[in-house]
Enzyme design. Structure first.
Site, PDB file in Angstrom:
ATOM      1  N   SER A  12       0.834  -1.218   0.000  1.00 41.32           N
ATOM      2  CA  SER A  12       0.000   0.000   0.000  1.00 41.32           C
ATOM      3  C   SER A  12       0.862   1.260   0.000  1.00 41.32           C
ATOM      4  O   SER A  12       0.488   2.266  -0.624  1.00 41.32           O
ATOM      5  CB  SER A  12      -0.990   0.002   1.168  1.00 41.32           C
ATOM      6  OG  SER A  12      -0.340   0.229   2.395  1.00 41.32           O
ATOM      7  N   ARG A  60      22.827 -14.277   3.175  1.00 40.90           N
ATOM      8  CA  ARG A  60      22.356 -12.891   3.023  1.00 40.90           C
ATOM      9  C   ARG A  60      23.204 -12.141   2.010  1.00 40.90           C
ATOM     10  O   ARG A  60      22.712 -11.321   1.247  1.00 40.90           O
ATOM     11  CB  ARG A  60      22.429 -12.158   4.362  1.00 40.90           C
ATOM     12  CG  ARG A  60      21.316 -12.498   5.299  1.00 40.90           C
ATOM     13  CD  ARG A  60      21.242 -11.518   6.464  1.00 40.90           C
ATOM     14  NE  ARG A  60      20.360 -12.060   7.476  1.00 40.90           N
ATOM     15  CZ  ARG A  60      19.030 -11.955   7.442  1.00 40.90           C
ATOM     16  NH1 ARG A  60      18.436 -11.326   6.474  1.00 40.90           N
ATOM     17  NH2 ARG A  60      18.297 -12.488   8.401  1.00 40.90           N
ATOM     18  N   MET A  85      10.677  -6.543   4.130  1.00 47.58           N
ATOM     19  CA  MET A  85      10.887  -7.199   5.425  1.00 47.58           C
ATOM     20  C   MET A  85      12.132  -8.089   5.446  1.00 47.58           C
ATOM     21  O   MET A  85      12.067  -9.233   5.878  1.00 47.58           O
ATOM     22  CB  MET A  85       9.644  -8.024   5.790  1.00 47.58           C
ATOM     23  CG  MET A  85       8.358  -7.208   5.824  1.00 47.58           C
ATOM     24  SD  MET A  85       8.410  -5.843   7.000  1.00 47.58           S
ATOM     25  CE  MET A  85       8.209  -6.750   8.526  1.00 47.58           C
ATOM     26  N   ILE A  87      16.324  -8.040   6.566  1.00 52.16           N
ATOM     27  CA  ILE A  87      17.455  -7.317   7.142  1.00 52.16           C
ATOM     28  C   ILE A  87      18.572  -7.320   6.100  1.00 52.16           C
ATOM     29  O   ILE A  87      18.887  -8.365   5.520  1.00 52.16           O
ATOM     30  CB  ILE A  87      17.903  -7.981   8.463  1.00 52.16           C
ATOM     31  CG1 ILE A  87      16.792  -7.775   9.498  1.00 52.16           C
ATOM     32  CG2 ILE A  87      19.230  -7.400   8.945  1.00 52.16           C
ATOM     33  CD1 ILE A  87      17.031  -8.469  10.804  1.00 52.16           C
ATOM     34  N   ASN A 102      13.575   4.439   4.257  1.00 48.93           N
ATOM     35  CA  ASN A 102      12.666   3.404   4.762  1.00 48.93           C
ATOM     36  C   ASN A 102      11.531   4.077   5.513  1.00 48.93           C
ATOM     37  O   ASN A 102      11.710   5.152   6.089  1.00 48.93           O
ATOM     38  CB  ASN A 102      13.422   2.481   5.733  1.00 48.93           C
ATOM     39  CG  ASN A 102      12.540   1.363   6.275  1.00 48.93           C
ATOM     40  OD1 ASN A 102      11.768   0.744   5.534  1.00 48.93           O
ATOM     41  ND2 ASN A 102      12.637   1.096   7.575  1.00 48.93           N
ATOM     42  N   HIS A 104       9.029   3.282   8.687  1.00 47.67           N
ATOM     43  CA  HIS A 104       8.911   2.362   9.815  1.00 47.67           C
ATOM     44  C   HIS A 104       7.672   2.750  10.620  1.00 47.67           C
ATOM     45  O   HIS A 104       7.488   3.933  10.934  1.00 47.67           O
ATOM     46  CB  HIS A 104      10.166   2.436  10.693  1.00 47.67           C
ATOM     47  CG  HIS A 104      10.115   1.495  11.842  1.00 47.67           C
ATOM     48  ND1 HIS A 104      10.379   0.148  11.714  1.00 47.67           N
ATOM     49  CD2 HIS A 104       9.793   1.701  13.144  1.00 47.67           C
ATOM     50  CE1 HIS A 104      10.226  -0.434  12.893  1.00 47.67           C
ATOM     51  NE2 HIS A 104       9.874   0.479  13.782  1.00 47.67           N
ATOM     52  N   THR A 136      20.741   3.159   7.433  1.00 49.18           N
ATOM     53  CA  THR A 136      22.152   2.934   7.787  1.00 49.18           C
ATOM     54  C   THR A 136      22.242   1.509   8.341  1.00 49.18           C
ATOM     55  O   THR A 136      21.201   0.862   8.556  1.00 49.18           O
ATOM     56  CB  THR A 136      22.620   3.941   8.867  1.00 49.18           C
ATOM     57  OG1 THR A 136      21.854   3.711  10.048  1.00 49.18           O
ATOM     58  CG2 THR A 136      22.480   5.382   8.404  1.00 49.18           C
ATOM     59  N   LEU A 139      19.792  -1.202  12.492  1.00 41.65           N
ATOM     60  CA  LEU A 139      18.415  -1.552  12.117  1.00 41.65           C
ATOM     61  C   LEU A 139      17.424  -0.509  12.637  1.00 41.65           C
ATOM     62  O   LEU A 139      17.337  -0.273  13.845  1.00 41.65           O
ATOM     63  CB  LEU A 139      18.063  -2.938  12.685  1.00 41.65           C
ATOM     64  CG  LEU A 139      16.640  -3.427  12.364  1.00 41.65           C
ATOM     65  CD1 LEU A 139      16.455  -3.680  10.883  1.00 41.65           C
ATOM     66  CD2 LEU A 139      16.301  -4.662  13.178  1.00 41.65           C
ATOM     67  N   GLU A 169       1.192   7.050   7.076  1.00 47.21           N
ATOM     68  CA  GLU A 169       2.401   6.599   6.366  1.00 47.21           C
ATOM     69  C   GLU A 169       2.380   7.052   4.908  1.00 47.21           C
ATOM     70  O   GLU A 169       3.399   7.515   4.378  1.00 47.21           O
ATOM     71  CB  GLU A 169       2.499   5.064   6.398  1.00 47.21           C
ATOM     72  CG  GLU A 169       2.821   4.498   7.761  1.00 47.21           C
ATOM     73  CD  GLU A 169       3.048   2.987   7.710  1.00 47.21           C
ATOM     74  OE1 GLU A 169       3.659   2.495   6.736  1.00 47.21           O
ATOM     75  OE2 GLU A 169       2.600   2.292   8.636  1.00 47.21           O
TER      76      GLU A 169
HETATM   77  C1  GRF Z   1       3.826  -0.654   6.738  1.00 47.16           C
HETATM   78  O1  GRF Z   1       3.234  -0.408   7.970  1.00 47.16           O
HETATM   79  C2  GRF Z   1       5.290  -0.324   6.766  1.00 47.16           C
HETATM   80  O2  GRF Z   1       5.580   0.818   7.502  1.00 47.16           O
HETATM   81  C3  GRF Z   1       5.825  -1.546   7.458  1.00 47.16           C
HETATM   82  O3  GRF Z   1       5.102  -2.619   6.916  1.00 47.16           O
HETATM   83  C4  GRF Z   1       3.857  -2.152   6.445  1.00 47.16           C
HETATM   84  C5  GRF Z   1       3.809  -2.447   4.990  1.00 47.16           C
HETATM   85  O4  GRF Z   1       2.577  -2.127   4.435  1.00 47.16           O
HETATM   86  N1  GRF Z   1       7.245  -1.636   7.390  1.00 47.16           N
HETATM   87  P1  GRF Z   1       2.426  -1.996   2.851  1.00 47.16           P
HETATM   88  O5  GRF Z   1       3.055  -3.243   2.244  1.00 47.16           O
HETATM   89  O6  GRF Z   1       3.131  -0.745   2.420  1.00 47.16           O
HETATM   90  O7  GRF Z   1       0.956  -1.953   2.627  1.00 47.16           O
END
Ligand code: GRF
Length: 210
Positions: A12, A60, A85, A87, A102, A104, A136, A139, A169
């Protein structure tokens, strides 16, 4: 400028970035999961997509090398992590230092990592929110560019709180990405520099400022 968006799921934030008509070209949406719902959304908007499935790599480092090759193939000036998602290794992060952002879902430095809404509820905070930061090696610890706050309401559960944060967001991330692509935002010696006037005053970005 070219930018790429990295996702792992629903996408989203990616969708809102694509819809924001940013002053640049989204060269690709890249997912580490083939089943990420956001891939179809990107394709519907005519944006090239790629999958670098982390399960196909033994380490990784190998995954990050393949991811970097894909990003660089698109000539990305900016990398936007949007619900990505994984690291990332220090080497990967350094390669994109100053040009990787990013989002968060917490008011960092509170609640880094996962399950941020559960962490906020357990801590009993009355304000929660989201943060856009440069990435950076620490994390969720990179220099903060902007934040939006929301109240925690009586009766909130993880889902209701997550939904309230997500509403903030989307415009926050688009706004910060625009600053970068307009050449107003940069990282200088580990500190955020933003040129020109901004309606953000104080520590918190008011949710109704767009
Ligand atoms: C969001 O809350 C983002 O901040 C977090 O994971 C969620 C991802 O949602 N890291 P989307 O995939 O952008 O809908």
């Amino acid at each position: 400028m070219n930018y790429v968006i990295l996702i792992s799921g629903r996408g989203s934030n990616m969708e809102s970035l694509l819809d924001a008509q940013l002053p640049g070209r989204c060269a690709a949406v890249i997912s580490n999961r083939p089943e990420a719902g956001g891939l179809a959304t990107a394709q519907q908007r005519g944006v090239p997509t790629a999958v670098i499935d982390h399960r196909n790599f033994a380490s990784r480092e190998e995954f990050d090398a393949a991811l970097a090759a894909e990003i660089d193939r698109h000539g990305a000036d900016l990398v936007l992590l949007a619900g990505f998602m994984r690291i990332l290794t220090d080497g990967f992060v350094r390669r994109y230092e100053g040009r990787m952002l990013n989002i968060h879902p917490s008011l960092l430095p509170l609640f880094p990592g996962i399950k941020t809404h559960a962490q906020a509820l357990a801590a009993g905070v009355r304000l929660h929110g989201c943060t856009v930061h440069f990435v950076t090696p620490a994390l969720d610890g990179g220099p903060i560019v902007a934040q939006a706050a929301v109240p925690v309401m009586a009766g909130d559960d993880e889902a209701s709180l997550a939904a309230r944060v997500l509403v903030e967001e989307h415009p926050l991330y688009a706004r910060v990405a625009r600053w970068f692509l307009d050449g107003r935002l940069r990282l200088v010696e580990g500190r955020v520099q933003l040129d020109g006037e901004t309606p953000i005053t104080g520590a918190l970005h008011a949710p109704d400022v767009r």
